[in-house]
Scaffold this motif. Sequence first.
Motif, PDB file in Angstrom:
ATOM      1  N   ASP A   1      94.953  74.230  62.334  1.00 55.19           N
ATOM      2  CA  ASP A   1      93.739  74.269  63.150  1.00 55.19           C
ATOM      3  C   ASP A   1      94.045  73.709  64.535  1.00 55.19           C
ATOM      4  O   ASP A   1      93.814  72.540  64.821  1.00 55.19           O
ATOM      5  CB  ASP A   1      92.646  73.458  62.449  1.00 55.19           C
ATOM      6  N   ILE A   2      94.554  74.565  65.410  1.00 58.24           N
ATOM      7  CA  ILE A   2      94.993  74.135  66.739  1.00 58.24           C
ATOM      8  C   ILE A   2      93.849  73.589  67.582  1.00 58.24           C
ATOM      9  O   ILE A   2      93.994  72.603  68.307  1.00 58.24           O
ATOM     10  CB  ILE A   2      95.673  75.310  67.476  1.00 58.24           C
ATOM     11  N   ASP A   3      92.675  74.228  67.514  1.00 58.16           N
ATOM     12  CA  ASP A   3      91.565  73.826  68.377  1.00 58.16           C
ATOM     13  C   ASP A   3      90.601  72.860  67.716  1.00 58.16           C
ATOM     14  O   ASP A   3      89.596  72.469  68.319  1.00 58.16           O
ATOM     15  CB  ASP A   3      90.813  75.060  68.883  1.00 58.16           C
TER      16      ASP A   3
ATOM     17  N   ASN B   1      88.430  73.172  65.216  1.00 58.48           N
ATOM     18  CA  ASN B   1      87.081  73.617  64.857  1.00 58.48           C
ATOM     19  C   ASN B   1      86.910  73.805  63.354  1.00 58.48           C
ATOM     20  O   ASN B   1      85.874  74.313  62.897  1.00 58.48           O
ATOM     21  CB  ASN B   1      86.733  74.922  65.579  1.00 58.48           C
TER      22      ASN B   1
ATOM     23  N   ASP C   1      94.143  78.694  62.530  1.00 61.49           N
ATOM     24  CA  ASP C   1      94.489  79.673  63.562  1.00 61.49           C
ATOM     25  C   ASP C   1      95.836  80.311  63.234  1.00 61.49           C
ATOM     26  O   ASP C   1      96.513  79.908  62.289  1.00 61.49           O
ATOM     27  CB  ASP C   1      94.518  78.979  64.924  1.00 61.49           C
TER      28      ASP C   1
ATOM     29  N   LEU D   1      93.064  81.710  68.367  1.00 58.62           N
ATOM     30  CA  LEU D   1      92.131  80.732  67.832  1.00 58.62           C
ATOM     31  C   LEU D   1      90.954  81.462  67.191  1.00 58.62           C
ATOM     32  O   LEU D   1      90.310  82.311  67.831  1.00 58.62           O
ATOM     33  CB  LEU D   1      91.651  79.809  68.948  1.00 58.62           C
TER      34      LEU D   1
ATOM     35  N   ASP E   1      87.338  81.564  64.463  1.00 53.16           N
ATOM     36  CA  ASP E   1      86.236  80.822  63.863  1.00 53.16           C
ATOM     37  C   ASP E   1      86.127  81.180  62.391  1.00 53.16           C
ATOM     38  O   ASP E   1      86.964  81.920  61.853  1.00 53.16           O
ATOM     39  CB  ASP E   1      84.922  81.056  64.612  1.00 53.16           C
TER      40      ASP E   1
ATOM     41  N   THR F   1      92.773  83.270  73.150  1.00 53.80           N
ATOM     42  CA  THR F   1      94.169  83.651  72.916  1.00 53.80           C
ATOM     43  C   THR F   1      95.052  82.959  73.945  1.00 53.80           C
ATOM     44  O   THR F   1      94.767  83.009  75.148  1.00 53.80           O
ATOM     45  CB  THR F   1      94.356  85.176  73.008  1.00 53.80           C
TER      46      THR F   1
ATOM     47  N   GLY G   1      97.651  73.917  71.637  1.00 56.96           N
ATOM     48  CA  GLY G   1      98.682  74.939  71.708  1.00 56.96           C
ATOM     49  C   GLY G   1      99.559  74.880  72.938  1.00 56.96           C
ATOM     50  O   GLY G   1     100.367  75.788  73.175  1.00 56.96           O
TER      51      GLY G   1
END
Length: 658
Positions: free
Chosen positions: A280-282, A284, A288, A310, A312, A320, A384
Amino acid sequence: MLANCGGKIMIRGSTLLLIFVVSVGMIATYGISTAHADIQIKDVIEIKSVPEEIHNLFGSSVTPIDDIDGNGVSDIAVGAPGHADNTIGIGDVYLVMLDENGMPLVGDDGQISMVEINTNTENGPDSLGFYSQFGSSISSIGDIDDNGIMDIAVGAPGHPTQTMSTGSIYMIMLGEGGMVLRTVEINADTENGPTSLEDGDLFGSSIAQIGDIDGNGIMDIAVGAPGHHSGGIASGDVYILLLGDAGMVLETMEINADTPNGPFLEISNRFGASISPVGDIDGNGTPDIAVGAPGYYDRGITSGDVYIILLDENATVLNTIDINSETPNGPTTLEKGDHFGESVALVGDLDGNGVSDLAVGAPGHSLSELHTGDLYILHLETGGTVIHTFEINENTPNGPELEHLDYFGSSVALIGDPDRNDIVDIAVGAPGSDTLHMILLTSTNLTGTIYSDINRNGTMDAGEPGIEGHTMITYNSATGTFTELLTGPDGTYSQTLNTLPELLLIQSSYYPSGTILSSDEWYKYAMPESGVPIQLDIGFYPVPSDELVTLDVTTFYDDNRNGMMDAGEAPFPDVEITAYTYTIGPLSSITTDESGMATRADLVPADFLAQVVLPAGYEATSPIHTYSDGVEVPGALIVDGTSFDSTYTMMIGLSPVQ
């Protein structure tokens, strides 16, 4: 057969190259120049294809699997899509068993222990045909059938469905010993599947388990179709398959040139040639993915690209991020035809910053010979962003011995810890020579003890206690990040160093209060060597009260501005004096009383600075400290030496600012 060849063990048969790697990172210093951290390779072991299987493209894909032979070590699956069993390019997959050292298990007959899965395997992929290229991709997909054994998905991108060669993947349910229990095919004809596939899409060129996107408790997969034409011929496509029980497809979604917030793709980019989960890079809550586009044009050349996509919870693309030769701190050595992004894999947190890193293959890279290949390790941070990139190729010390058209980097995978040293390992394919390279990583440990050196001999003796809660500082020159290490109840600290910097410095933050250094050093520079532990023990002598230094301060109105307290000049009360030692750091301040006097008697015999906090509208006329470069510091006393008086007097004259 096993043979000892100049310090390397060569196993002739299918070829596997085992690269033992030592790594040290996390260096602790202030003000040194940034130095890149590098993986160090300790040894190399090769396994090559048997003569009758030359050019079967063994090593085109690889994935970790369960311990199928029951020896306590996880095994691997390796694809050979060029395998011909009475049919050209029908393909094959080998389940290769490993021993407790992470090496291929060799039986009494001298042959490597492996299980073969192909069109002739009972309950296997019996629909394979001419140029199906079964084994072009492999991914572990969890325990789909709930029998306690991890299953695999295998791509056959050349496989025809009805009248078109759209490609297929096979979900293969495994039993004990690598026995195939059941095979489920997914293609353009599958209900809820990738029905938009067209001839030449090469669906199945890559496969990755990407986590449970839809939250139904079953892992989902992403499948690449790099021949898809949405953004021009062979611009590429990725299909997200949401799975149900036993490999049933519940829903399929696409990511291509037409996807909002998706990648910008053009003709021949081949987006989807490789796929990997990236966590989960971001942040949320949804996993991803990273997707390779090895045909990407950069500065007018086809050097390749990797996109971090990325998602949801509905598998909708939020953003991206692309990584190519123009990315800051990225793979700047890429050249035309390198095909960066032909493979991609999550390889764990090698630099110790809390974010997993990526390995990306560039099999077309040329060094001493044409297309020997390259592997780029990308250190990432949250979001990222690439912090640092380093390469593994034929020029890496003790690295793989690559030759013309080896295409090293065509596949890469995290394979767990087959050598069981608590450090994750990776495998890299070079199908041009029918070779797989397993890279076994190790680490170097930083350890030490901070202790109270009561007898002041510079050695921790029996009965001398450790100092709990003391802060040691490390600095990673590759990532530019500081790390604080707190000592435990026994005064010890430790850190695992996963990459090898050019220079390493470990240091104490400050001296514990009321102590002076009794050891030879309170910091340490080192030029790390592969696998050699690093240790720094520091002793501090608790200074007895009768050895402490006293500071007497008097503040006064310097009416005539001569820097001296003359007759008739009144004391200046309520003036704050700060103190700072270069070994302990800032101390609590003291304030002068009605007679303009203040005393502190807790200074250790070490370098220190005392300085007035100027009252509003006033400036200091004394004392004036002058540095060697001529810079003057008014209202300051700086003690810097090898011997110290028992008492220091500081007369501070204050006069209205003129």
